[in-house]
Design a protein around this motif. Structure first.
Motif, short mmCIF file in Angstrom:
data_model
loop_
_atom_site.label_atom_id
_atom_site.label_comp_id
_atom_site.label_asym_id
_atom_site.label_seq_id
_atom_site.Cartn_x
_atom_site.Cartn_y
_atom_site.Cartn_z
N GLY A 1 22.96 12.42 -6.54
CA GLY A 1 21.50 12.62 -6.45
C GLY A 1 20.77 11.49 -7.17
N ASP A 2 19.42 11.58 -7.20
CA ASP A 2 18.61 10.54 -7.83
C ASP A 2 18.42 10.85 -9.30
N LEU A 3 18.19 9.82 -10.07
CA LEU A 3 17.81 10.03 -11.47
C LEU A 3 16.31 10.33 -11.47
N ASN A 4 15.84 11.15 -12.39
CA ASN A 4 14.39 11.32 -12.47
C ASN A 4 13.85 10.45 -13.61
N THR A 5 12.54 10.48 -13.77
CA THR A 5 11.90 9.61 -14.75
C THR A 5 12.54 9.77 -16.13
N GLU A 6 12.84 11.03 -16.47
CA GLU A 6 13.36 11.34 -17.80
C GLU A 6 14.80 10.83 -17.97
N THR A 7 15.65 11.04 -16.95
CA THR A 7 17.05 10.59 -17.09
C THR A 7 17.14 9.06 -17.01
N GLU A 8 16.24 8.45 -16.23
CA GLU A 8 16.21 6.98 -16.18
C GLU A 8 15.89 6.43 -17.58
N ARG A 9 14.93 7.07 -18.21
CA ARG A 9 14.51 6.61 -19.53
C ARG A 9 15.63 6.81 -20.56
N GLU B 1 12.54 1.92 -17.29
CA GLU B 1 11.72 2.22 -16.12
C GLU B 1 11.98 1.19 -15.02
N GLU B 2 11.95 1.69 -13.76
CA GLU B 2 12.29 0.84 -12.62
C GLU B 2 11.23 -0.23 -12.36
N ILE B 3 11.68 -1.47 -12.19
CA ILE B 3 10.76 -2.53 -11.75
C ILE B 3 11.16 -3.10 -10.39
N ILE B 4 12.42 -2.89 -9.99
CA ILE B 4 12.92 -3.50 -8.75
C ILE B 4 13.82 -2.51 -8.01
N SER B 5 13.73 -2.53 -6.66
CA SER B 5 14.76 -1.92 -5.81
C SER B 5 15.26 -2.99 -4.89
N GLY B 6 16.56 -2.96 -4.60
CA GLY B 6 17.09 -3.94 -3.67
C GLY B 6 18.39 -3.47 -3.06
N ASP C 1 0.21 10.55 -3.92
CA ASP C 1 -0.80 11.56 -4.20
C ASP C 1 -0.77 12.10 -5.62
N SER C 2 0.26 11.70 -6.38
CA SER C 2 0.18 12.17 -7.76
C SER C 2 -0.26 11.06 -8.70
N PHE C 3 -0.77 11.51 -9.81
CA PHE C 3 -1.39 10.66 -10.79
C PHE C 3 -0.35 10.38 -11.86
N THR C 4 0.26 9.18 -11.91
CA THR C 4 1.27 8.90 -12.94
C THR C 4 0.88 7.63 -13.68
N HIS C 5 1.63 7.33 -14.74
CA HIS C 5 1.32 6.13 -15.50
C HIS C 5 1.87 4.88 -14.82
N ARG C 6 2.71 5.05 -13.74
CA ARG C 6 3.34 3.85 -13.18
C ARG C 6 3.22 3.71 -11.66
N HIS C 7 2.35 4.53 -11.04
CA HIS C 7 2.15 4.40 -9.59
C HIS C 7 0.70 4.03 -9.28
N LEU C 8 0.54 3.01 -8.44
CA LEU C 8 -0.77 2.63 -7.93
C LEU C 8 -0.76 2.85 -6.43
N GLU D 1 2.83 -5.49 -11.31
CA GLU D 1 2.12 -4.76 -12.39
C GLU D 1 3.10 -4.07 -13.32
N ARG D 2 4.24 -3.59 -12.73
CA ARG D 2 5.24 -2.92 -13.58
C ARG D 2 5.96 -3.92 -14.49
N VAL D 3 6.21 -5.12 -13.98
CA VAL D 3 6.90 -6.12 -14.80
C VAL D 3 6.08 -6.41 -16.05
N PHE E 1 0.84 -1.21 0.00
CA PHE E 1 0.00 0.00 0.00
C PHE E 1 0.86 1.25 0.00
N ARG E 2 0.61 2.15 -0.93
CA ARG E 2 1.32 3.42 -0.98
C ARG E 2 0.30 4.54 -1.22
N ALA E 3 0.24 5.49 -0.28
CA ALA E 3 -0.72 6.60 -0.43
C ALA E 3 -0.15 7.65 -1.38
#
Ligand code: ATP
Ligand code: AMO
Length: 466
Positions: free
Chosen positions: A331-339, A388-393, A241-248, A439-441, A237-239
């Motif tokens: 720093g972190d990569l953002n959606t665009e730099t990851e892509r 796009e990220e499917i796993i963190s470990g 708050d933004s509406f994206t194509h890859r977050h539920l 769902e991402r996989v 469960f993740r609350a």
């Protein structure tokens, strides 16, 4: 006694044999008082059923009854298999059923909010029709999700959720063969596991509580409990708050945790072999499903190597830099730099599946083990499909004092996770693991554009039904 036959197994091998099938009325074509065609669908497969007066004891009454059947009604059909001289257009099966008896088991209302044939069209088909001056109905995503049980009946959706089930199954099969034990951890907790804001809070009989953001704390405690290698498939469960194509707001987590003997590469080695096994399985055993998805949502097969490419975070930063993209090395990569990095990796190494490891410590959760040689980096990794990220470990900190210090430094109220922190006082082996979003996989394997397509009943910041 007639035996049930599945529509998918109706073939010319059954010529002249009697069959009994159950399916849905996909379409009815009335020809005359004496003849009608009913296309019956079961899952991905369709068959043409022919009612002809004088043949097989069919009466005019029966033809009238068939003509009045509403689309999507459930019917049982008894009849004899025949093989027409010419190919049959518009059905998957190349035989017909000469109907003897037809029963309507459950009638669907005649005006449906979604017509399955409309919902199954590809964008290209709709564009093509427009060019010919024909208007086809385009079913939008909200309508699909509002009437999800109808939408789920399209061939693409039947196939998507078959793949999803296969990924989960292969996950279990592979890990069991590597001596991992399946576990279940609580979804109600007194504190958060990933920190941060994205948490659903509720009242647990007078105590403040959270819905689990991951099985992180308990899967690690299973290692302290000497389970050595564990996996879990469960809701996360993740609350958001933004509406994206890859977050539920609720997704299915595939989690792994294991003892490490010497190096966090042991965890990445499991990721490598696990995912090569999953992708091979899908490609070898789900051809029909992959084609069904492709017909509605065209995509190229995923490119992956026999041995998964591993790059370090600094190597990734360097590749971006050489391509003229400057990013903060800590720093972190953002959606665009990851892509973008995904594209660079694909072009250079011919793979769309790779592991990026040795992330900067500052952007990883408190429980992440820093690198022994340089604490600015950590023994952690993310895994990407098509950028796009499917796993963190990661490897985890297993020293009680150090872990507590890190939690405090990350602004976590240590009282809320005291039993977790305490469990490291009793001796815990070095360990690490990872979490996968199911769902991402499936979304990224099929290059779908939205995670709602791979969640049967998606939950997002606005949607709590159906
Ligand atoms: P995880 O939960 O593992 O972190 P994630 O895919 O949400 O999974 P994040 O680390 O949260 O990954 O985010 C990676 C990048 O994606 C962020 O740096 C940010 O640029 C972008 N991002 C994350 N969440 C959102 C969001 N809600 N809207 C837009 N972009 C986002
Ligand atoms: P993380 O927060 O990166 O890591 O989550 C792991 C994986 O879960 C998926 N994911 C999501 N899928 C759909 N909707 C979301 N809102 C969402 N958020 C995350 C992603 C992501 O890679 N405890 C760690 C894992 C670990 O270290 O073992 C964790 O939860 O695919």
């Amino acid at each position: 006694e007639l035996k049930w036959t599945e529509v998918k197994s109706l073939s010319s091998d059954l010529k002249d044999q009697e069959v009994l099938v159950r399916g849905r009325v996909q379409a009815v074509r009335a020809v005359s008082k004496k003849m009608a065609f009913v296309v019956v669908r079961e899952g991905l497969f369709t068959v043409q059923c022919v009612l002809m007066v004088a043949k097989e004891k069919v009466s005019e009454q029966m033809v009238k009854f068939a003509n009045a059947l509403s689309r999507e009604s459930i019917v049982d059909i008894e009849g004899v298999i025949s093989v027409p001289g010419e190919p049959i257009k518009g059905t998957s099966q190349q035989v017909e059923i000469q109907v003897r008896k037809i029963y309507c088991i459950n009638r669907a209302i005649s005006t449906l909010p979604i017509n399955i044939e409309d919902a199954a069209r590809s964008d290209a088909e709709i564009e093509e029709a427009l060019k010919d001056g024909k208007q086809l109905v385009r079913v939008n995503q909200d309508t699909r999700l509002n009437y999800r049980v109808l939408d789920l009946r399209t061939p693409a959706n039947q196939a998507i959720f078959h793949l999803s089930s296969e990924v989960e199954h292969e996950f279990r099969v592979f890990l069991r063969s590597e001596h991992f034990r399946g576990i279940h951890t609580p979804k109600t907790m007194g504190g958060t596991s990933e920190g941060g804001a994205a948490v659903f809070r509720f009242d647990y009989k007078g105590q403040p509580a959270c819905l689990a953001q991951s099985p992180q704390l308990h899967k690690q405690m299973s290692i302290s409990g000497d389970f050595r290698r564990v996996f879990e498939v469960g809701p996360v469960f993740r609350a958001e708050d933004s509406f994206t194509h890859r977050h539920l707001c609720e997704f299915t987590g595939l989690d792994v945790e294991m003892e490490i003997k010497a190096h966090y590469s042991e965890v990445m080695d499991i990721v490598d072999r696990l995912f090569v096994a999953i992708f091979d399985h899908l490609n070898e055993n789900c051809q029909g499903e992959l084609e069904a998805i492709s017909r509605q949502y065209p995509f190229q097969p995923l490119k992956y190597l026999r041995k998964t490419l591993q790059l370090t975070f600094p190597e990734g930063i360097q590749m971006l830099k050489e391509a003229g993209i400057e990013v903060d090395p800590l720093g972190d990569l953002n959606t665009e730099t990851e892509r973008k990095l995904g594209e660079l990796v694909r072009d250079k190494y011919d793979t769309e599946f790779y592991i990026l490891h040795r992330y900067p410590s500052a952007i990883r959760p408190f429980y992440t083990m820093p690198c022994y040689d340089n604490a600015s980096y950590s023994n952690s990794f993310d895994v990407f499909i098509r950028g796009e990220e499917i796993i963190s470990g990661a490897q985890r900190i297993h020293d009680h004092e150090f872990l507590t210090k890190r939690a405090e430094a990350c602004g976590i109220d240590v009282k809320t996770i005291a039993t977790y922190l305490d469990s490291f006082k009793y001796g815990t082996p070095p360990h690490g693991g990872f979490g996968v979003g199911l769902e991402r996989v499936v979304m990224l394997f099929c290059n779908l554009n939205n995670i709602r397509k791979t969640s049967q009943f998606p939950r997002d910041p606005q949607r709590l039904a159906p």
